[in-house]
Design a protein around this motif. Structure first.
Motif, PDB file in Angstrom:
ATOM      1  N   ALA A 147     -61.127  -5.848 -46.871  1.00 18.29           N
ATOM      2  CA  ALA A 147     -61.755  -7.279 -47.640  1.00 18.29           C
ATOM      3  C   ALA A 147     -62.904  -7.019 -48.450  1.00 18.29           C
ATOM      4  O   ALA A 147     -63.863  -6.242 -47.907  1.00 18.29           O
ATOM      5  CB  ALA A 147     -61.818  -8.270 -46.760  1.00 18.29           C
TER       6      ALA A 147
ATOM      7  N   PRO B 101     -66.902  -8.150 -49.783  1.00 21.17           N
ATOM      8  CA  PRO B 101     -68.112  -8.638 -49.010  1.00 21.17           C
ATOM      9  C   PRO B 101     -67.876 -10.308 -49.101  1.00 21.17           C
ATOM     10  O   PRO B 101     -67.374 -10.718 -50.289  1.00 21.17           O
ATOM     11  CB  PRO B 101     -69.325  -8.267 -49.983  1.00 21.17           C
ATOM     12  CG  PRO B 101     -68.785  -6.924 -50.258  1.00 21.17           C
ATOM     13  CD  PRO B 101     -67.490  -6.967 -50.806  1.00 21.17           C
ATOM     14  N   ARG B 102     -68.314 -10.793 -48.084  1.00 28.21           N
ATOM     15  CA  ARG B 102     -68.308 -12.335 -48.282  1.00 28.21           C
ATOM     16  C   ARG B 102     -69.199 -12.758 -49.241  1.00 28.21           C
ATOM     17  O   ARG B 102     -69.892 -12.112 -49.505  1.00 28.21           O
ATOM     18  CB  ARG B 102     -68.665 -13.022 -46.777  1.00 28.21           C
ATOM     19  CG  ARG B 102     -67.707 -12.514 -45.837  1.00 28.21           C
ATOM     20  CD  ARG B 102     -68.378 -13.022 -44.250  1.00 28.21           C
ATOM     21  NE  ARG B 102     -69.835 -12.497 -44.219  1.00 28.21           N
ATOM     22  CZ  ARG B 102     -70.601 -12.786 -43.205  1.00 28.21           C
ATOM     23  NH1 ARG B 102     -70.051 -13.387 -42.500  1.00 28.21           N
ATOM     24  NH2 ARG B 102     -71.687 -12.362 -42.984  1.00 28.21           N
ATOM     25  N   SER B 103     -69.092 -13.962 -49.632  1.00 26.70           N
ATOM     26  CA  SER B 103     -69.789 -14.801 -50.758  1.00 26.70           C
ATOM     27  C   SER B 103     -71.251 -14.736 -50.190  1.00 26.70           C
ATOM     28  O   SER B 103     -72.128 -14.583 -51.193  1.00 26.70           O
ATOM     29  CB  SER B 103     -69.337 -15.830 -51.207  1.00 26.70           C
ATOM     30  OG  SER B 103     -69.405 -16.863 -49.965  1.00 26.70           O
ATOM     31  N   ARG B 104     -71.565 -14.959 -49.061  1.00 34.37           N
ATOM     32  CA  ARG B 104     -72.773 -14.872 -48.298  1.00 34.37           C
ATOM     33  C   ARG B 104     -73.564 -13.725 -48.746  1.00 34.37           C
ATOM     34  O   ARG B 104     -74.608 -13.583 -48.933  1.00 34.37           O
ATOM     35  CB  ARG B 104     -72.699 -15.277 -46.888  1.00 34.37           C
ATOM     36  CG  ARG B 104     -74.177 -15.494 -46.322  1.00 34.37           C
ATOM     37  CD  ARG B 104     -73.972 -15.882 -44.943  1.00 34.37           C
ATOM     38  NE  ARG B 104     -75.092 -15.373 -44.008  1.00 34.37           N
ATOM     39  CZ  ARG B 104     -75.208 -15.685 -42.866  1.00 34.37           C
ATOM     40  NH1 ARG B 104     -74.296 -16.861 -42.230  1.00 34.37           N
ATOM     41  NH2 ARG B 104     -76.151 -15.295 -41.958  1.00 34.37           N
ATOM     42  N   ASP B 105     -72.974 -12.658 -48.267  1.00 35.79           N
ATOM     43  CA  ASP B 105     -73.338 -11.342 -48.563  1.00 35.79           C
ATOM     44  C   ASP B 105     -73.540 -10.822 -50.000  1.00 35.79           C
ATOM     45  O   ASP B 105     -74.644 -10.293 -50.336  1.00 35.79           O
ATOM     46  CB  ASP B 105     -72.492 -10.257 -47.941  1.00 35.79           C
ATOM     47  CG  ASP B 105     -72.174 -10.349 -46.402  1.00 35.79           C
ATOM     48  OD1 ASP B 105     -73.145 -10.900 -45.790  1.00 35.79           O
ATOM     49  OD2 ASP B 105     -71.269  -9.797 -45.900  1.00 35.79           O
ATOM     50  N   GLN B 106     -72.620 -11.509 -50.908  1.00 35.81           N
ATOM     51  CA  GLN B 106     -72.980 -11.266 -52.187  1.00 35.81           C
ATOM     52  C   GLN B 106     -74.164 -11.820 -52.622  1.00 35.81           C
ATOM     53  O   GLN B 106     -74.895 -11.358 -53.562  1.00 35.81           O
ATOM     54  CB  GLN B 106     -71.804 -11.749 -52.913  1.00 35.81           C
ATOM     55  CG  GLN B 106     -70.350 -11.121 -52.838  1.00 35.81           C
ATOM     56  CD  GLN B 106     -68.987 -11.524 -53.452  1.00 35.81           C
ATOM     57  OE1 GLN B 106     -69.328 -12.399 -54.192  1.00 35.81           O
ATOM     58  NE2 GLN B 106     -68.002 -11.087 -53.322  1.00 35.81           N
TER      59      GLN B 106
ATOM     60  N   ALA C  46     -75.347  -6.969 -45.183  1.00 39.29           N
ATOM     61  CA  ALA C  46     -74.519  -7.132 -46.287  1.00 39.29           C
ATOM     62  C   ALA C  46     -74.326  -5.681 -46.838  1.00 39.29           C
ATOM     63  O   ALA C  46     -73.452  -5.614 -47.644  1.00 39.29           O
ATOM     64  CB  ALA C  46     -75.500  -8.032 -47.356  1.00 39.29           C
TER      65      ALA C  46
ATOM     66  N   HIS D  68     -66.895  -1.227 -47.380  1.00 40.22           N
ATOM     67  CA  HIS D  68     -65.883  -1.759 -48.562  1.00 40.22           C
ATOM     68  C   HIS D  68     -65.653  -0.709 -49.539  1.00 40.22           C
ATOM     69  O   HIS D  68     -64.578  -0.304 -49.866  1.00 40.22           O
ATOM     70  CB  HIS D  68     -66.361  -3.074 -49.163  1.00 40.22           C
ATOM     71  CG  HIS D  68     -65.424  -3.485 -50.150  1.00 40.22           C
ATOM     72  ND1 HIS D  68     -64.062  -3.990 -50.124  1.00 40.22           N
ATOM     73  CD2 HIS D  68     -65.582  -3.498 -51.617  1.00 40.22           C
ATOM     74  CE1 HIS D  68     -63.523  -4.027 -51.151  1.00 40.22           C
ATOM     75  NE2 HIS D  68     -64.429  -3.973 -52.115  1.00 40.22           N
TER      76      HIS D  68
END
Length: 66
Positions: free
Chosen positions: A2, A4-9, A43, A50
């Motif tokens: 998957a 990276p999560r939006s928080r990580d981005q 992150a 990823h």
């Protein structure tokens, strides 16, 4: 794998794209600079995992042309 999560981005973008220091980025997120650096470290690790997974599943030029 998957993405990276939006928080990580968001954490990566504040440093890489917006050029903010840890202190300024922490203020944007209403957290301490230390907490921001921890989030950024996690992150970056998630992004690295990823990209490593993506690279392993991406065919090479030789594989495509064969």
């Amino acid at each position: 794998m998957a993405p990276p999560r939006s928080r990580d981005q968001e954490v990566i973008a504040l440093t890489a794209l917006d050029g903010l220091t840890s202190e300024h980025a922490g203020r944007v997120l209403d957290i301490s600079a230390t907490a921001y650096r921890h989030r950024l470290s996690r992150a970056r690790a998630a992004l690295r995992r990823h990209l490593d997974g993506t690279a392993a599943s991406t065919p090479t030029r030789q594989e495509i042309s064969s």
